[in-house]
Design a protein around this motif. Structure first.
Motif, mmCIF file in Angstrom:
data_model
loop_
_atom_site.group_PDB
_atom_site.id
_atom_site.type_symbol
_atom_site.label_atom_id
_atom_site.label_comp_id
_atom_site.label_asym_id
_atom_site.label_seq_id
_atom_site.Cartn_x
_atom_site.Cartn_y
_atom_site.Cartn_z
ATOM 1 N N HIS A 1 -4.001 14.577 6.876
ATOM 2 C CA HIS A 1 -4.339 14.264 5.487
ATOM 3 C C HIS A 1 -4.340 12.758 5.263
ATOM 4 O O HIS A 1 -5.280 12.181 4.708
ATOM 5 C CB HIS A 1 -3.336 14.933 4.536
ATOM 6 N N GLU A 2 -3.254 12.111 5.709
ATOM 7 C CA GLU A 2 -3.154 10.665 5.500
ATOM 8 C C GLU A 2 -4.176 9.916 6.341
ATOM 9 O O GLU A 2 -4.702 8.885 5.914
ATOM 10 C CB GLU A 2 -1.738 10.182 5.810
ATOM 11 N N GLY A 3 -4.460 10.436 7.533
ATOM 12 C CA GLY A 3 -5.464 9.788 8.383
ATOM 13 C C GLY A 3 -6.849 9.836 7.763
ATOM 14 O O GLY A 3 -7.570 8.827 7.727
ATOM 15 N N ILE A 4 -7.225 11.016 7.242
ATOM 16 C CA ILE A 4 -8.538 11.135 6.597
ATOM 17 C C ILE A 4 -8.602 10.207 5.388
ATOM 18 O O ILE A 4 -9.575 9.466 5.196
ATOM 19 C CB ILE A 4 -8.822 12.603 6.186
ATOM 20 N N ALA A 5 -7.540 10.206 4.554
ATOM 21 C CA ALA A 5 -7.546 9.362 3.349
ATOM 22 C C ALA A 5 -7.622 7.883 3.716
ATOM 23 O O ALA A 5 -8.348 7.103 3.093
ATOM 24 C CB ALA A 5 -6.309 9.651 2.500
ATOM 25 N N THR A 6 -6.885 7.481 4.758
ATOM 26 C CA THR A 6 -6.846 6.077 5.167
ATOM 27 C C THR A 6 -8.181 5.650 5.778
ATOM 28 O O THR A 6 -8.681 4.549 5.513
ATOM 29 C CB THR A 6 -5.693 5.864 6.178
ATOM 30 N N VAL B 1 -9.375 5.131 -4.242
ATOM 31 C CA VAL B 1 -10.285 5.913 -3.391
ATOM 32 C C VAL B 1 -9.452 6.768 -2.424
ATOM 33 O O VAL B 1 -9.749 7.944 -2.204
ATOM 34 C CB VAL B 1 -11.259 5.001 -2.621
ATOM 35 N N HIS B 2 -8.403 6.172 -1.852
ATOM 36 C CA HIS B 2 -7.505 6.905 -0.941
ATOM 37 C C HIS B 2 -6.998 8.184 -1.611
ATOM 38 O O HIS B 2 -7.069 9.275 -1.032
ATOM 39 C CB HIS B 2 -6.342 5.970 -0.570
ATOM 40 N N GLU B 3 -6.531 8.060 -2.843
ATOM 41 C CA GLU B 3 -5.982 9.240 -3.524
ATOM 42 C C GLU B 3 -7.086 10.237 -3.882
ATOM 43 O O GLU B 3 -6.871 11.453 -3.826
ATOM 44 C CB GLU B 3 -5.208 8.823 -4.782
ATOM 45 N N MET B 4 -8.267 9.743 -4.253
ATOM 46 C CA MET B 4 -9.383 10.644 -4.563
ATOM 47 C C MET B 4 -9.809 11.423 -3.318
ATOM 48 O O MET B 4 -10.178 12.596 -3.404
ATOM 49 C CB MET B 4 -10.556 9.845 -5.133
ATOM 50 N N VAL B 5 -9.761 10.764 -2.151
ATOM 51 C CA VAL B 5 -10.106 11.459 -0.903
ATOM 52 C C VAL B 5 -9.106 12.582 -0.631
ATOM 53 O O VAL B 5 -9.488 13.664 -0.177
ATOM 54 C CB VAL B 5 -10.167 10.461 0.282
ATOM 55 N N HIS B 6 -7.830 12.353 -0.942
ATOM 56 C CA HIS B 6 -6.838 13.433 -0.775
ATOM 57 C C HIS B 6 -7.281 14.692 -1.535
ATOM 58 O O HIS B 6 -7.075 15.806 -1.061
ATOM 59 C CB HIS B 6 -5.468 12.996 -1.307
ATOM 60 N N LEU B 7 -7.876 14.514 -2.724
ATOM 61 C CA LEU B 7 -8.292 15.672 -3.527
ATOM 62 C C LEU B 7 -9.352 16.507 -2.799
ATOM 63 O O LEU B 7 -9.520 17.693 -3.079
ATOM 64 C CB LEU B 7 -8.863 15.224 -4.881
ATOM 65 N N ARG C 1 0.837 -1.191 0.000
ATOM 66 C CA ARG C 1 0.000 0.000 0.000
ATOM 67 C C ARG C 1 0.870 1.238 0.000
ATOM 68 O O ARG C 1 2.051 1.162 0.297
ATOM 69 C CB ARG C 1 -0.885 0.004 1.258
ATOM 70 N N ASP C 2 0.277 2.381 -0.278
ATOM 71 C CA ASP C 2 1.144 3.556 -0.448
ATOM 72 C C ASP C 2 1.835 3.980 0.850
ATOM 73 O O ASP C 2 2.895 4.525 0.822
ATOM 74 C CB ASP C 2 0.419 4.730 -1.115
ATOM 75 N N TYR C 3 1.249 3.610 2.019
ATOM 76 C CA TYR C 3 1.937 4.039 3.230
ATOM 77 C C TYR C 3 3.232 3.275 3.452
ATOM 78 O O TYR C 3 4.080 3.677 4.210
ATOM 79 C CB TYR C 3 1.034 3.965 4.469
ATOM 80 N N ARG D 1 1.758 7.596 11.377
ATOM 81 C CA ARG D 1 1.168 8.789 10.774
ATOM 82 C C ARG D 1 -0.156 8.436 10.091
ATOM 83 O O ARG D 1 -1.159 9.102 10.258
ATOM 84 C CB ARG D 1 2.153 9.383 9.771
ATOM 85 N N TYR D 2 -0.156 7.345 9.319
ATOM 86 C CA TYR D 2 -1.375 6.943 8.605
ATOM 87 C C TYR D 2 -2.447 6.444 9.563
ATOM 88 O O TYR D 2 -3.587 6.894 9.533
ATOM 89 C CB TYR D 2 -1.044 5.836 7.592
ATOM 90 N N TRP D 3 -2.048 5.483 10.412
ATOM 91 C CA TRP D 3 -3.076 4.844 11.248
ATOM 92 C C TRP D 3 -3.369 5.646 12.511
ATOM 93 O O TRP D 3 -4.464 5.541 13.066
ATOM 94 C CB TRP D 3 -2.696 3.393 11.533
ATOM 95 N N ALA E 1 9.378 7.685 0.458
ATOM 96 C CA ALA E 1 9.603 8.278 -0.863
ATOM 97 C C ALA E 1 8.466 9.223 -1.211
ATOM 98 O O ALA E 1 8.683 10.319 -1.733
ATOM 99 C CB ALA E 1 9.706 7.177 -1.911
ATOM 100 N N PHE E 2 7.245 8.805 -0.857
ATOM 101 C CA PHE E 2 6.068 9.610 -1.172
ATOM 102 C C PHE E 2 6.127 10.960 -0.451
ATOM 103 O O PHE E 2 5.933 12.006 -1.045
ATOM 104 C CB PHE E 2 4.811 8.839 -0.755
ATOM 105 N N ALA E 3 6.442 10.894 0.858
ATOM 106 C CA ALA E 3 6.433 12.114 1.658
ATOM 107 C C ALA E 3 7.503 13.087 1.170
ATOM 108 O O ALA E 3 7.268 14.285 1.085
ATOM 109 C CB ALA E 3 6.660 11.776 3.133
HETATM 110 ZN ZN LIG Z 1 -2.134 9.151 1.110
#
Ligand SMILES: [Zn+2]
Length: 349
Positions: A160-165, A141-147, A4-6, A213-215, A11-13
């Motif tokens: 941001h990551e918490g809401i998306a997750t 869906v996770h990435e769409m929620v970021h938008l 998963r992206d987390y 951070r995510y969870w 690298a993502f961050a």
């Molecule tokens: Zn994310």
């Protein structure tokens, strides 16, 4: 389990931080696509437009890079957009671009979203990914929620990551793309990862752990959802607070202060739930009793599977969070979805 992206968040961050800084400094060239300009696919890229009520997504990818059919890819995009739109009441932005980049293997490995200069999601997908794999893949869906969420200082990336997750799972359960049992099993398994490390002195604002951070952010969202529902007689939840941000023009293209986001969410609810929860979990470590929380929500393991108890004290709140709405939004109806295909003029030989 799927990557998963987390798991690639370091690298993502870093890339997000660099992108955000470049954008804030006005250094990013207008219309410079993320990751496509130099990819081999760019020379003869194709675009499909996936339309739905209130919006469209331009999908950039090269069909011959994947064993997946065009229709199978469209189905994943449509279902992910449907779940996101149903959760927020509309798709977060009227137009977004989705770039699918090929990779080795048969799984979706990474996703990222940016709001400027245009709403754009980049997904890295294995060339041999199947439709069955995509049916269980929540990353889009996770990435769409970021938008749908305003940008904040990098210190609050956990929010941001918490809401998306959190929402990637809740929205898919509400849309019938995963069972409610699978949703709560995922939360029971993963949310403990969001608890503070032993001897931690800082809260979510200071965490250096990607999984926390995510969870930890997702735990914040679950607590917020429950507390808003307690404060409003279960008439409102986090979903309503996030919709309020949307109504005030909040999305990933806008930079907001944390105070503004919390203030709009709390004013919509009429109770200062997020402000109080932030004071508890943001600057300081806080470890709620999760065993008790699952019991009160009526979620337990029984002979290797999840059993939901509707007689539990907070069962009505649990059902309000995860159960499918009895009257789904019109936007969720498949009949309003159309797909048109075209080849970019520049791509013609
Ligand atoms: Zn994310």
């Amino acid at each position: 389990m799927r990557m998963r992206d987390y798991r690639l968040v370091a690298a993502f961050a870093i890339s997000l931080a660099l992108l955000l800084r470049a954008e804030r400094a006005g250094a990013e060239r207008a219309n410079a696509p993320v990751g496509t300009a130099t990819s081999p696919a760019a020379a003869d890229s194709e675009s499909d437009i996936v339309r739905f009520a209130g919006g469209m997504i331009r999908v950039d990818y090269k069909a011959t890079d994947f064993t997946l059919t065009r229709e199978e890819l469209h189905e994943w995009v449509r279902q992910s957009a449907r779940a996101t739109a149903a959760y927020f009441g509309r798709f977060p932005v009227p137009y977004a671009r989705l770039v699918i980049e090929p990779a080795r293997g048969d799984q979706v490995t990474m996703g990222r979203a940016v709001g400027r200069p245009e709403p754009r999601i980049v997904v890295t997908m294995g060339r041999r990914t199947t439709a069955a794999e995509l049916a269980n893949e929540s990353l889009l869906v996770h990435e769409m929620v970021h938008l749908a969420v305003p940008d904040h200082d990098i210190r609050y990336l956990w929010l941001h990551e918490g809401i998306a997750t959190y929402v990637e799972n809740v929205a898919r359960a509400q849309a019938g793309l995963m069972t409610v049992e699978a949703l709560w099993a995922e939360f029971m398994r993963e949310i403990p990862e969001g608890l503070p490390e032993p001897r931690a002195t800082g809260g979510l604002d200071d965490t250096r752990s990607d999984r926390r951070r995510y969870w930890g952010g997702a735990l914040f969202c679950l607590m917020a959802d429950i507390e808003i529902r307690k404060a409003t007689g279960n008439r409102q939840g986090l979903q309503d607070a996030l919709r309020a941000l949307q109504r005030q023009g909040g999305n990933l293209s806008r930079m907001w202060t944390l105070e503004r986001t919390i203030d709009i969410a709390d004013r919509n609810t009429g109770a200062p739930v997020l402000a109080a929860l932030y004071r508890t979990m943001g600057p300081r470590p806080h470890a709620p009793d999760l065993t008790r929380l699952w019991r009160e929500l009526g979620i337990r393991h029984e002979r290797g599977r999840i059993v939901l108890d509707n007689a539990a004290p907070l069962a009505a709140i649990r059902r309000a969070i995860s159960d499918r709405p009895s009257a789904p939004l019109l936007v969720a109806a498949p009949s309003v979805v159309r797909v048109a295909t075209y080849r970019e003029a520049a791509a013609r030989p």
